[in-house]
Design an enzyme around this catalytic site. Structure first.
Site, short mmCIF file in Angstrom:
data_model
loop_
_atom_site.label_atom_id
_atom_site.label_comp_id
_atom_site.label_asym_id
_atom_site.label_seq_id
_atom_site.Cartn_x
_atom_site.Cartn_y
_atom_site.Cartn_z
N ASP A 60 -22.14 -11.79 9.44
CA ASP A 60 -21.77 -10.85 8.39
C ASP A 60 -22.55 -9.56 8.57
O ASP A 60 -23.78 -9.56 8.60
CB ASP A 60 -22.11 -11.49 7.03
N SER A 127 -8.37 5.84 5.88
CA SER A 127 -7.00 5.58 5.43
C SER A 127 -6.39 6.83 4.83
O SER A 127 -7.10 7.67 4.24
CB SER A 127 -7.04 4.47 4.37
N TYR A 152 -11.20 0.17 -3.54
CA TYR A 152 -10.96 0.15 -2.09
C TYR A 152 -10.87 1.57 -1.55
O TYR A 152 -11.56 1.95 -0.60
CB TYR A 152 -9.66 -0.62 -1.77
N LYS A 156 -13.42 4.10 1.09
CA LYS A 156 -13.05 4.89 2.29
C LYS A 156 -13.57 6.33 2.14
O LYS A 156 -14.12 6.90 3.08
CB LYS A 156 -11.53 4.88 2.49
C1 UD1 Z 1 -2.01 0.23 0.77
C2 UD1 Z 1 -3.05 1.28 0.57
C3 UD1 Z 1 -3.65 1.67 1.89
C4 UD1 Z 1 -4.21 0.45 2.56
C5 UD1 Z 1 -3.10 -0.56 2.76
C6 UD1 Z 1 -3.71 -1.80 3.40
C7 UD1 Z 1 -2.86 2.89 -1.22
C8 UD1 Z 1 -2.11 4.05 -1.76
N1 UD1 Z 1 -2.44 2.44 -0.04
O1 UD1 Z 1 -0.91 0.87 1.42
O2 UD1 Z 1 -4.67 2.59 1.71
O3 UD1 Z 1 -4.79 0.81 3.78
O4 UD1 Z 1 -2.52 -0.86 1.49
O5 UD1 Z 1 -3.74 -2.89 2.63
O6 UD1 Z 1 -3.78 2.43 -1.81
N2 UD1 Z 1 6.34 -2.85 -1.18
C9 UD1 Z 1 7.43 -3.47 -1.74
N3 UD1 Z 1 7.41 -4.82 -1.90
C10 UD1 Z 1 6.32 -5.59 -1.52
C11 UD1 Z 1 5.21 -4.94 -0.94
C12 UD1 Z 1 5.25 -3.56 -0.80
O7 UD1 Z 1 8.43 -2.81 -2.10
O8 UD1 Z 1 6.36 -6.80 -1.71
C13 UD1 Z 1 6.38 -1.38 -0.97
C14 UD1 Z 1 5.29 -0.61 -1.73
O9 UD1 Z 1 5.73 -0.26 -3.01
C15 UD1 Z 1 5.09 0.59 -0.80
C16 UD1 Z 1 5.44 0.06 0.58
O10 UD1 Z 1 6.15 -1.15 0.38
O11 UD1 Z 1 6.03 1.58 -1.13
C17 UD1 Z 1 4.20 -0.23 1.42
O12 UD1 Z 1 3.30 -1.06 0.66
P1 UD1 Z 1 2.02 -1.74 1.31
O13 UD1 Z 1 2.41 -2.41 2.58
O14 UD1 Z 1 1.37 -2.57 0.26
O15 UD1 Z 1 1.08 -0.53 1.72
P2 UD1 Z 1 0.56 0.74 0.86
O16 UD1 Z 1 0.55 0.45 -0.57
O17 UD1 Z 1 1.32 1.93 1.33
#
Ligand code: UD1
Length: 341
Positions: A60, A127, A152, A156
């Site tokens: 760790d 990020s 989180y 960063k």
């Molecule tokens: C988030 C964080 C980013 C981090 C990354 C890693 C923010 C703004 N972004 O990215 O900094 O590095 O996670 O964990 O804090 N979505 C769906 N259905 C789902 C899952 C996601 O529609 O079941 C959509 C979300 O609304 C988003 C897109 O997919 O529009 C991407 O989501 P996700 O993969 O969680 O990444 P971020 O939120 O962009």
């Protein structure tokens, strides 16, 4: 003699792909990982792809004595790539101290030991979350940093500041801060990929699990945003492209004579894709349907963000290469392999 690099969090998703690219480029790698969100058998995957088994320390990085011992037992480490961090936005709201402790103590310990052990440079995983909801897209590195919306995201921002302050104080090190957009996909060999524990929080692992029948259906978080099809837009970048950028950044930091002590690069494709477009691309690339429904917006989501990667393209000579359909095929091949186990 090969240049020795320490990769913290090297059995994790982006870490493991970066170890592969470092070894392919002729670097010697030492991994440290506490296996809190990964598995030691990832090392087998790395060896299967590259023919080289990296040194591995289970430990760790929040414990400075563990790190000190690692540097003593592995003399001559010249560079560090720091992936060891917690990364789930929602969890960070529930457990802020866990996030501040893991992400900040790890970084501080590494920075503290670098001069003593002659380590010249550190590449830091930042990020695009530091930009918050951008005023305009695509977004370049000069855009303002917005107040973080989660612990989180705050780790960063603070980490970037810690590195900058330390270097300003005269510490004899260099750093490159890489601001990732949305890394997705898997190695084309399907030997390594993303292995989320429990229910995936991120889009692509959830999507591939829904396609595989592990989840009933994917929920698209909102279709009433101010975007062409109403779903959110992100800049999805292939994890192997992302990994390659780390190798270039490391070489620049260690070999470059006249480069600034701290440099910042956006790592994205420059292309924004909506959630619905990503589902389409997966179905087109694989011929497999993704069961999905439209659901409510997810709290804290950004509406649209994509990168201006010009600086990385021009200064690093790096450009994202893998077409999105290829990335989707690789994500699916990896999911099929994991499901078959
Ligand atoms: C988030 C964080 C980013 C981090 C990354 C890693 C923010 C703004 N972004 O990215 O900094 O590095 O996670 O964990 O804090 N979505 C769906 N259905 C789902 C899952 C996601 O529609 O079941 C959509 C979300 O609304 C988003 C897109 O997919 O529009 C991407 O989501 P996700 O993969 O969680 O990444 P971020 O939120 O962009």
């Amino acid at each position: 003699m090969k240049t020795k690099i320490l990769v913290t969090g090297g059995t994790g998703y982006i870490g493991s792909h970066t170890v592969v690219e470092l070894q392919n480029a002729g670097y010697e790698v030492v991994i440290i990982d506490n296996l809190s969100n990964s598995n030691a058998n990832v090392i087998d995957g790395i060896e299967a792809i590259t023919g080289i088994r990296p040194a591995f320390v289970e430990g760790d990085c929040t414990d400075i004595n563990t790190l000190r011992k690692l540097f003593e037992e592995n003399p001559g480490i010249k560079g560090i790539i720091n992936f060891a961090a917690s990364k789930a936005v929602g969890e960070s709201v529930q457990k802020p101290l866990l996030y501040y402790r893991n992400n900040l103590n790890t970084l501080i310990n590494l920075l503290d030991l670098m001069p003593e052990f002659g380590v010249k440079g550190i590449v830091f995983s930042s990020s695009c979350t530091v930009y918050g909801e951008p005023d305009k897209n695509p977004i370049d590195e000069t855009a303002p940093i917005k107040p973080a919306t989660s612990p989180y995201g705050n780790t960063k921002q603070i980490s970037e500041e810690i590195i900058e302050d330390y270097i300003k104080s005269g510490a004899p090190i260099k750093s490159i801060l890489l601001r990732y957009f949305n890394p997705i996909g898997a190695h084309p060999s399907a030997m390594i990929g993303e292995l989320p524990l429990g229910v995936p929080q991120n889009l692509v692992p959830y999507l591939t699990q829904a396609a595989a029948g592990i989840r009933a259906e994917l929920t698209v978080f909102g279709n009433d945003y101010n975007t062409p099809d109403g779903s959110c837009i992100r800049d999805y970048i292939d994890v192997v492209d992302l990994a390659k950028a780390h190798v270039i950044a490391m070489k620049r930091m260690l070999d470059g004579q006249d480069t600034d002590a701290v440099e910042i690069f956006n790592l994205g494709t420059g292309r924004g894709l909506s959630v619905l477009e990503l589902i389409d691309s997966f179905e087109r690339a694989t011929g497999v349907k993704v069961p999905h429904k439209i659901g409510a917006r997810r709290a804290g989501d950004i509406e649209k963000i994509w990168a201006d990667p010009k600086k990385a393209n021009e200064v690093l000579g790096w450009t994202a290469q893998v077409p999105i359909d290829e990335t989707m095929k690789n994500a699916w091949a990896w999911q099929c392999k994991v499901t078959a186990k």
